[in-house]
Design an enzyme around this catalytic site. Sequence first.
Site, PDB file in Angstrom:
ATOM      1  N   CYS A  11     -25.140   8.819  17.277  1.00 24.50           N
ATOM      2  CA  CYS A  11     -24.025   8.431  18.156  1.00 24.50           C
ATOM      3  C   CYS A  11     -23.658   9.636  19.004  1.00 24.50           C
ATOM      4  CB  CYS A  11     -22.813   7.966  17.360  1.00 24.50           C
ATOM      5  SG  CYS A  11     -21.378   7.774  18.447  1.00 24.50           S
ATOM      6  N   LYS A  42       5.968   2.036  24.123  1.00 23.13           N
ATOM      7  CA  LYS A  42       5.986   2.939  25.268  1.00 23.13           C
ATOM      8  C   LYS A  42       4.758   3.857  25.274  1.00 23.13           C
ATOM      9  CE  LYS A  42       8.654   6.123  27.844  1.00 23.13           C
ATOM     10  NZ  LYS A  42       9.849   6.175  28.589  1.00 23.13           N
ATOM     11  N   CYS A  74     -21.768   2.500  16.127  1.00 24.89           N
ATOM     12  CA  CYS A  74     -21.081   3.593  15.440  1.00 24.89           C
ATOM     13  C   CYS A  74     -19.720   3.086  14.959  1.00 24.89           C
ATOM     14  CB  CYS A  74     -20.909   4.744  16.428  1.00 24.89           C
ATOM     15  SG  CYS A  74     -19.570   5.845  16.005  1.00 24.89           S
ATOM     16  N   HIS A 103      -4.705  17.382  20.386  1.00 29.18           N
ATOM     17  CA  HIS A 103      -5.089  18.797  20.529  1.00 29.18           C
ATOM     18  C   HIS A 103      -3.834  19.678  20.515  1.00 29.18           C
ATOM     19  CE1 HIS A 103      -8.431  16.880  23.137  1.00 29.18           C
ATOM     20  NE2 HIS A 103      -8.956  17.145  21.960  1.00 29.18           N
ATOM     21  N   CYS A 106     -19.989  10.916  18.683  1.00 28.94           N
ATOM     22  CA  CYS A 106     -19.740  11.766  17.509  1.00 28.94           C
ATOM     23  C   CYS A 106     -20.624  13.000  17.520  1.00 28.94           C
ATOM     24  CB  CYS A 106     -20.038  11.026  16.207  1.00 28.94           C
ATOM     25  SG  CYS A 106     -19.046   9.566  15.940  1.00 28.94           S
ATOM     26  N   HIS A 160     -16.874   4.814  17.342  1.00 30.04           N
ATOM     27  CA  HIS A 160     -16.837   4.483  18.775  1.00 30.04           C
ATOM     28  C   HIS A 160     -17.153   3.031  19.065  1.00 30.04           C
ATOM     29  CE1 HIS A 160     -17.159   8.878  18.757  1.00 30.04           C
ATOM     30  NE2 HIS A 160     -16.390   8.791  19.819  1.00 30.04           N
ATOM     31  N   LYS A 172       1.100   1.991  25.375  1.00 29.01           N
ATOM     32  CA  LYS A 172       0.647   1.516  26.688  1.00 29.01           C
ATOM     33  C   LYS A 172      -0.386   2.472  27.255  1.00 29.01           C
ATOM     34  CE  LYS A 172       4.644  -0.897  28.321  1.00 29.01           C
ATOM     35  NZ  LYS A 172       5.937  -0.634  28.944  1.00 29.01           N
ATOM     36  N   HIS A 230      -4.965  16.588  25.057  1.00 34.30           N
ATOM     37  CA  HIS A 230      -3.980  15.523  24.804  1.00 34.30           C
ATOM     38  C   HIS A 230      -3.065  15.890  23.649  1.00 34.30           C
ATOM     39  CE1 HIS A 230      -6.322  14.095  21.380  1.00 34.30           C
ATOM     40  NE2 HIS A 230      -7.398  13.971  22.136  1.00 34.30           N
TER      41      HIS A 230
END
Length: 507
Positions: free
Chosen positions: A126, A294, A144, A21, A129, A147, A297, A18
Amino acid sequence: MGRFYITTPIYYVNDAPHLGHSYTTVTADAIARWHRLLGDDTIFLTGTDEHGLKVARSAEEQGRTPIEQADETSARFVEAWDLLDISNDQFIRTTEPRHHAATQALLSKAKENGYIEKGTYAGWYCVGCEAYYVEDDLLDGNCCPIHERPAEWLEEDNYFFKLSAFEDRLTEWLTADGNVVPDGKRNEALGIVKQGLDDVSITRSSLDWGVPVPWDPEHVFYVWYDALINYATAVGYGADDASFADWWPHAHHVIGKDILRFHCVYWPAMLMAAGEEPPSSVHVHGFLLLKGKKMSKTGLTQITPAQLVNDLGVDGTRYYLLRDVPFGSDSDVSFSSMVGRYNSDLANNLGNLLNRVTTVVVKKCDGVGPAPQRDSELAAVAERAYEETAAAWDRFQPSVALDATWNLVRETNAYLERHEPWKMDAGSAEVAAVLGDALEVLRLAAVLASPALTRTTVEIWSRIGLDGGPADQRLPEAAAWGGYPGGLPVVKGAPLFPRLDAVSEDD
Ligand code: ME8
């Protein structure tokens, strides 16, 4: 000239690549490319982190084996990095046999040196993690804090790493300048050490998706303790001692702030335990945060490299990430700021400069590019731009480096506006002088911007008639004023950066 070894984190294969990264990887890529321009012998490493409970569970949820999950997702990272012109020399996967061997060798060494012992561990874990939590850090209902899902109580016999033995050496290492950058992040790491370090459990017997512990095959190493070692594996730890000795002193890690504790505390301590030096430096960046409807969303982790490239092009995406996000701080990102940055710096500045210069050379100089003036007023501007650009890349500050390069582009547009070569007589010495200077700036800008703009700088290079490419040049020689020889064919092509329509975040 020297050696330069730069790494990104290796990304988990439970999910697709994503925007976050992409930010880290493009940053490390541009820094690697800068070092290649300097003539440094460079290794740039990225890859995927494939073991651990998180990956095992995510595979299970999708009805496949962990290795099927790892193969598929790892391939998506390779694909994403191809799309963004990432020039990594190696792509490491922690499931590779060479990495298993290096992990076993490094941790066996730490054990031999007396820093790994057997014990029992019980605690809140967790899976998101891949980490244990102390009760005080959990939210209501034992969730956690990251999360917001319940942590699980795990109890197992396993091996402990004597992290507590390294408090003094870590403090010394963290206190020395330049090891962890920027200062704010270094202080955060020092704070963790100052609070006191507990020994940590580094193996799991409840899971078999990991690197087997060589002295006790019922156990696998805890995913972080295998993952960190990837940086050593890639340059030959345990397999090619000469290579490791050559490269390790030049290792620089680029990471996000979420994994500071692992890279700035655990990892240097593991290396010390195995009798090795900590990395040369760890550069810690902030987080990209979503601003604007934008993008929110979808959510930042749903923004894929392919979408960005589709909207902004490869160079537009790389430039935005490098220029707009100051390394080290958190930064709001939005689609409108992406479009704004593209239009102002790429379309209106660099693109406009190329367009103007090539148009007037074709019209007034029969398409033959004149040489620059030796004593041009732009020579000093170019010299300063180079110095500032080089200093900033050296400090891992792409946004500062690109701003310094763009100063030269902006000053040259202003120079053209002052001299108005488009109003001068065709074929005159006057017009040749001004256009020669501007062509020289285009040559320089193409070299200096090539770590960020992998494609358009090549196009600029060829439109002004130069052979080879900007990335084949060597600094600092190529930054000296006067390198454009003149007498070369100049062509006017389609706009390099067609303007994008402004967007409203409500769209
Ligand atoms: O932590 N902004 O992998 P991971 C900026 N496998 N960067 C971001 C980001 C954001 N919003 N979100 C993610 C792991 N990143 C371990 C690493 S290394 C031996 C093992 C980037 O897939 C940033 O670089 O969760 C962060 O450190 C990394 O992705 C975490 O990737």
